[in-house]
Design a protein around this motif. Structure first.
Motif, PDB file in Angstrom:
ATOM      1  N   ASP B  64       0.796  -1.238   0.000  1.00  6.07           N
ATOM      2  CA  ASP B  64       0.000   0.000   0.000  1.00  6.07           C
ATOM      3  C   ASP B  64       0.828   1.289   0.000  1.00  6.07           C
ATOM      4  N   HIS B  65       2.033   1.231   0.548  1.00  4.08           N
ATOM      5  CA  HIS B  65       2.806   2.477   0.666  1.00  4.08           C
ATOM      6  C   HIS B  65       3.387   2.923  -0.659  1.00  4.08           C
ATOM      7  N   ALA B  66       3.771   1.964  -1.490  1.00  6.27           N
ATOM      8  CA  ALA B  66       4.338   2.265  -2.805  1.00  6.27           C
ATOM      9  C   ALA B  66       3.473   1.531  -3.808  1.00  6.27           C
ATOM     10  N   GLY B  98      -5.748  -0.812  -1.091  1.00  7.88           N
ATOM     11  CA  GLY B  98      -5.914   0.297  -0.153  1.00  7.88           C
ATOM     12  C   GLY B  98      -4.933   0.263   1.003  1.00  7.88           C
ATOM     13  N   VAL B  99      -5.081   1.237   1.900  1.00  9.55           N
ATOM     14  CA  VAL B  99      -4.175   1.379   3.037  1.00  9.55           C
ATOM     15  C   VAL B  99      -4.465   0.276   4.060  1.00  9.55           C
ATOM     16  N   CYS B 100      -3.419  -0.337   4.557  1.00  6.86           N
ATOM     17  CA  CYS B 100      -3.554  -1.459   5.488  1.00  6.86           C
ATOM     18  C   CYS B 100      -4.562  -1.180   6.614  1.00  6.86           C
ATOM     19  N   HIS B 101      -4.451  -0.030   7.257  1.00  5.19           N
ATOM     20  CA  HIS B 101      -5.294   0.211   8.449  1.00  5.19           C
ATOM     21  C   HIS B 101      -6.774   0.309   8.097  1.00  5.19           C
ATOM     22  N   GLN B 102      -7.048   0.836   6.895  1.00  7.13           N
ATOM     23  CA  GLN B 102      -8.437   0.917   6.475  1.00  7.13           C
ATOM     24  C   GLN B 102      -8.988  -0.485   6.196  1.00  7.13           C
ATOM     25  N   SER B 118       3.487  -3.811  11.623  1.00  4.30           N
ATOM     26  CA  SER B 118       4.762  -3.103  11.537  1.00  4.30           C
ATOM     27  C   SER B 118       4.522  -1.744  10.907  1.00  4.30           C
ATOM     28  N   ASP B 119       3.647  -0.995  11.535  1.00  7.13           N
ATOM     29  CA  ASP B 119       3.331   0.353  11.092  1.00  7.13           C
ATOM     30  C   ASP B 119       2.751   1.081  12.291  1.00  7.13           C
ATOM     31  N   SER B 120       3.239   2.284  12.525  1.00  6.85           N
ATOM     32  CA  SER B 120       2.863   2.966  13.772  1.00  6.85           C
ATOM     33  C   SER B 120       1.363   3.266  13.848  1.00  6.85           C
ATOM     34  N   HIS B 121       0.711   3.405  12.689  1.00  4.18           N
ATOM     35  CA  HIS B 121      -0.716   3.729  12.739  1.00  4.18           C
ATOM     36  C   HIS B 121      -1.628   2.513  12.872  1.00  4.18           C
ATOM     37  N   THR B 122      -1.042   1.391  13.228  1.00  2.72           N
ATOM     38  CA  THR B 122      -1.820   0.199  13.576  1.00  2.72           C
ATOM     39  C   THR B 122      -2.845   0.531  14.666  1.00  2.72           C
ATOM     40  N   GLY B 295      -6.884  12.190   1.873  1.00  3.87           N
ATOM     41  CA  GLY B 295      -6.787  10.732   1.843  1.00  3.87           C
ATOM     42  C   GLY B 295      -6.133  10.234   3.110  1.00  3.87           C
ATOM     43  N   THR B 296      -5.484   9.091   3.038  1.00  5.20           N
ATOM     44  CA  THR B 296      -4.722   8.415   4.102  1.00  5.20           C
ATOM     45  C   THR B 296      -5.583   7.626   5.086  1.00  5.20           C
ATOM     46  N   CYS B 297      -4.888   6.890   5.955  1.00  7.10           N
ATOM     47  CA  CYS B 297      -5.567   6.095   6.972  1.00  7.10           C
ATOM     48  C   CYS B 297      -6.253   6.983   8.008  1.00  7.10           C
ATOM     49  N   THR B 298      -5.903   8.271   8.021  1.00  2.90           N
ATOM     50  CA  THR B 298      -6.533   9.186   8.972  1.00  2.90           C
ATOM     51  C   THR B 298      -7.874   9.682   8.449  1.00  2.90           C
ATOM     52  N   GLY B 356      -4.517   3.751  -1.519  1.00  3.39           N
ATOM     53  CA  GLY B 356      -3.187   3.469  -0.965  1.00  3.39           C
ATOM     54  C   GLY B 356      -2.701   4.693  -0.209  1.00  3.39           C
ATOM     55  N   CYS B 357      -1.450   4.662   0.205  1.00  4.30           N
ATOM     56  CA  CYS B 357      -0.904   5.760   1.009  1.00  4.30           C
ATOM     57  C   CYS B 357      -0.616   6.999   0.175  1.00  4.30           C
ATOM     58  N   ALA B 358      -0.397   6.804  -1.118  1.00  4.63           N
ATOM     59  CA  ALA B 358      -0.231   7.919  -2.058  1.00  4.63           C
ATOM     60  C   ALA B 358       0.857   8.889  -1.592  1.00  4.63           C
ATOM     61  N   ALA B 359       0.507  10.170  -1.490  1.00  8.04           N
ATOM     62  CA  ALA B 359       1.517  11.204  -1.218  1.00  8.04           C
ATOM     63  C   ALA B 359       1.935  11.275   0.247  1.00  8.04           C
ATOM     64  N   CYS B 360       1.314  10.474   1.096  1.00  6.55           N
ATOM     65  CA  CYS B 360       1.467  10.650   2.550  1.00  6.55           C
ATOM     66  C   CYS B 360       2.900  10.601   3.038  1.00  6.55           C
ATOM     67  N   LEU B 361       3.696   9.661   2.515  1.00  9.98           N
ATOM     68  CA  LEU B 361       5.023   9.515   3.121  1.00  9.98           C
ATOM     69  C   LEU B 361       6.149   9.880   2.184  1.00  9.98           C
ATOM     70  N   GLY B 362       5.837  10.587   1.112  1.00  9.42           N
ATOM     71  CA  GLY B 362       6.887  11.248   0.352  1.00  9.42           C
ATOM     72  C   GLY B 362       7.672  10.383  -0.594  1.00  9.42           C
ATOM     73  N   ALA B 378      -3.570  14.005   6.386  1.00 14.26           N
ATOM     74  CA  ALA B 378      -2.833  12.909   7.014  1.00 14.26           C
ATOM     75  C   ALA B 378      -2.596  13.177   8.501  1.00 14.26           C
ATOM     76  N   ASN B 379      -1.716  12.388   9.069  1.00 14.36           N
ATOM     77  CA  ASN B 379      -1.492  12.442  10.511  1.00 14.36           C
ATOM     78  C   ASN B 379      -0.122  12.993  10.901  1.00 14.36           C
ATOM     79  N   ARG B 380       0.756  13.222   9.938  1.00 17.04           N
ATOM     80  CA  ARG B 380       2.126  13.630  10.265  1.00 17.04           C
ATOM     81  C   ARG B 380       2.604  14.748   9.368  1.00 17.04           C
ATOM     82  N   GLY B 384      10.388  16.772   5.952  1.00 18.14           N
ATOM     83  CA  GLY B 384      10.766  15.749   4.973  1.00 18.14           C
ATOM     84  C   GLY B 384       9.699  14.709   4.721  1.00 18.14           C
ATOM     85  N   ARG B 385       8.622  14.758   5.480  1.00 22.51           N
ATOM     86  CA  ARG B 385       7.623  13.690   5.403  1.00 22.51           C
ATOM     87  C   ARG B 385       7.087  13.478   3.979  1.00 22.51           C
ATOM     88  N   MET B 386       6.794  14.563   3.284  1.00 21.81           N
ATOM     89  CA  MET B 386       6.226  14.398   1.940  1.00 21.81           C
ATOM     90  C   MET B 386       7.302  14.510   0.866  1.00 21.81           C
TER      91      MET B 386
HETATM   92  S1  SF4 Z   1       0.180   7.280   7.787  1.00 25.23           S
HETATM   93 FE1  SF4 Z   1       0.252   7.530   5.579  1.00 25.23          FE
HETATM   94  S2  SF4 Z   1       1.926   6.175   4.975  1.00 25.23           S
HETATM   95 FE2  SF4 Z   1       1.318   5.537   7.016  1.00 25.23          FE
HETATM   96  S3  SF4 Z   1      -0.217   3.920   6.734  1.00 25.23           S
HETATM   97 FE3  SF4 Z   1      -1.325   5.867   6.915  1.00 25.23          FE
HETATM   98  S4  SF4 Z   1      -1.598   6.546   4.818  1.00 25.23           S
HETATM   99 FE4  SF4 Z   1       0.010   5.027   4.786  1.00 25.23          FE
END
Ligand code: SF4
Lengths: 164, 417
Positions: B64-66, B98-102, B118-122, B295-298, B356-362, B378-380, B384-386
């Motif tokens: 989902d991230h790439a 789609g994004v794992c958390h969703q 293995s993702d902080s937004h679990t 977008g994003t899991c948020t 997917g995560c799209a532009a969220c993590l750069g 997003a949440n962060r 450098g994040r994007m």
């Molecule tokens: S914070 Fe961004 S990169 Fe991380 S899982 Fe959510 S959408 Fe994906």
């Protein structure tokens, strides 16, 4: 006894400072990724750090992502321990899982470039540059038993299960 | 002594009567990786000679991230994850799902579960009453192998929210407000447990937004009781049978209680480069925005797209502001198409990205240029994040993002509602 020089950083050094997402394509090429360690906080760090040196930082070190690559490239750069005022939870757990100690102490007393000796057993940091002796907070018992085996995977391989 | 949600769930999952501070070994209902942390998990797992634990179906991999992959190195990582899934019989959600958390929230998480990823937004699945927390690759490799993990039972902070959110104010504003109040390390190692009448009335979508950002206050988990709202959500996902009600005991002990008056919250924005650097949207009026990202899991759920579509309907984006929209999952995209939101967004001049995560993590799909500012849902907003350490990220609700898309600057969404 760990010995090395202090590289000082401020508060809130995030996992994006350590290994930014834009370098995600290097995560399966760790030697290459390690050349960029902490690039967004100090672009000169990777070229200056030597084996045994310490990262010394302020509050909430390692906040952000769960990417274990962050403590992994720090360890690969030769850093022997990270000294902080406080540390984010996932980073702390990841570092210990890789056998990299994170020690919580009053880092205001340490200056950039100080020569340090860290005695993990006694819990003492000896700052040879200014003569200060600092103590650090005990690493919780469960985590210490993982650290003492060199990390989580060696721990599980040895014990076959959690014996915490 | 009564139990908090964290104590209750971890007692059941470790089969020991535990309280805050205890170390538990808990069985894991779901362990997952995504494509930027999964390759390390797989390599660690294989190097250790582990085998998957007997409780099959609990190991899931997400690309989902790439997604789709922007370069050959990440494509090779995808190949590694696909072949691991095939070899072990693990579930794989490939590019475009789609994004794992969703997906975890839509189709896997159940009240009372222990979920590690293995993702902080679990932590997102805490919105459904699951003890869900992010870990690193080694921890997940071990969870794959043993079907369990160790946890320190966290102390809990009770967050009581009462009153009605004003029109134009959403769950996102509430959580940004809270993080501004307690700071990015205000809940480190602790569980944030939400309650009060505002929360009781809040649909799961908003709860997931709040739980998702618990980690931005350093929390181990952000927990909500599983109640009728949760039940309704599970029924909508055709998973009603998995419902069980879980709530904290009335005499549970908290290290602190934070009371929030929902009616007093205004549209809130996090300024660069930390999430706790909050201000009111109206105070930032005039801040030019070159890119809006929704977008994003948020905030990439149907409810979020609905809010944005209502504001954007019949409008045109500001000529100097790009608009990028990435639904959080294939399911969300399909529903957004059916509801006409995607048509609205395209007519506004937005770019629609795959789920997917799209532009969220750069790493692709909307990397910022030097000196540019983005208003993101997003949440962060770390430096450098994007994808560019010389860019600036502001975080806000989908309404605040939509308002900026039209005006080209940070705008209180109540002005356009
Ligand atoms: S914070 Fe961004 S990169 Fe991380 S899982 Fe959510 S959408 Fe994906």
């Amino acid at each position: 006894m760990l010995k090395g020089r202090a590289f000082k950083f401020g508060d809130s050094i995030s996992t994006d400072h350590i290994v930014p997402g834009r370098l995600a394509h290097l995560r399966s090429n760790l030697p290459e990724l390690a050349k960029h360690v902490l690039e967004d906080a100090d672009p000169t760090f990777a070229s200056k750090v030597k084996s045994g040196d310490f990262i010394v930082a302020g509050n909430n070190f390692g906040l952000g992502s769960s990417r274990e690559h962050a403590p992994l490239v720090i360890k690969m750069s030769g850093v022997s321990a990270i000294l902080v005022k406080s540390v984010a939870r996932i980073f702390f757990r990841n570092a210990i899982n890789l056998g990299l100690p994170v020690l919580v102490c009053d880092t205001d007393k340490i200056s950039d470039g100080d020569e340090l000796e860290v005695d993990l057993e006694q819990g003492v940091i000896n700052d040879k540059s200014n003569g200060n002796k600092l103590t650090f907070k005990r690493i919780p018992k469960a985590m210490l038993s993982i650290l003492n085996e060199g990390g989580l995977i060696p721990y599980i391989k040895k014990h076959g299960d959690f014996k915490l | 002594m009564g139990k908090t949600l964290a104590e209750k769930i971890l007692s059941r999952k470790s089969q020991v009567d535990v309280c805050a501070g205890d170390i538990v070994v808990a069985s894991v209902d779901l362990a997952f990786v995504q494509d930027t942390t999964g390759p390390l998990t797989v390599r660690e797992f294989e190097a250790a000679g582990f085998e998957l634990s007997a409780n099959g179906g609990k190991t899931v991999l997400f690309l989902d991230h790439a997604a789709p992959s922007p370069n050959c190195q990440l494509s090779t990582d995808h190949i590694l994850l696909r072949s691991f899934a095939r070899r072990t019989g693990s579930r794989l959600f490939d590019v475009g799902e789609g994004v794992c958390h969703q997906i975890v929230a839509e189709s896997m998480a159940k009240p009372g579960d222990v979920i590690v990823g293995s993702d902080s937004h679990t932590v997102t699945a805490g919105g459904l009453g699951a003890f869900a927390t992010g870990m690193g690759s080694s921890d997940i490799a071990v969870a794959f192998a043993l079907g369990k993990t160790w946890l320190r039972v966290p102390e809990s902070i009770r967050v009581m929210v009462n009153g009605d959110l004003q029109k134009g104010v959403y769950a996102k504003d509430l959580i940004l407000h809270l993080i501004g109040l307690i700071g990015a390390d205000g809940a480190t190692y602790q569980s944030l447990e939400f309650g009060g009448e505002t929360i009781e009335k809040m649909p799961v979508s908003g709860r997931l937004t709040i739980a998702n950002m618990a980690i931005e206050a350093g929390a181990k988990v952000g927990l909500f009781a599983a109640d009728e709202m949760t039940h309704k959500y599970l029924i909508e996902q055709a998973r009603g049978d998995y419902y069980q009600s879980i709530s904290p005991d009335t005499d549970a002990s908290y290290i602190k209680t934070i009371e929030i008056d929902a009616a007093g919250i205004e549209p809130t924005v996090s300024k660069p480069h930390t999430v706790d650097n909050t201000a009111l949207a109206k105070e930032l009026k005039g801040t030019r925005i070159q890119q809006v990202f929704i977008g994003t899991c948020t905030n990439g759920r149907l409810e979020d797209l609905a809010v944005a579509a209502t504001i954007l309907e019949g409008k045109k984006r500001h000529p100097e502001t790009r608009v990028i929209i990435a639904p959080a999952s294939k399911e969300v995209l399909l529903q957004a198409i059916a509801a006409g939101y995607i048509q609205t967004f395209i007519e506004v001049g937005a770019v629609i990205l795959p789920p997917g995560c799209a532009a969220c993590l750069g790493l692709h799909q909307g990397v910022l240029g030097e000196g540019e500012a983005c208003l993101s849902t997003a949440n962060r907003n770390f430096k450098g994040r994007m994808g560019n350490p010389d860019a600036f990220i502001y975080l806000g609700s989908p309404a605040t993002a939509a308002a900026a898309a039209i005006s080209g600057e940070i705008t209180d969404p109540r002005e356009v509602l």
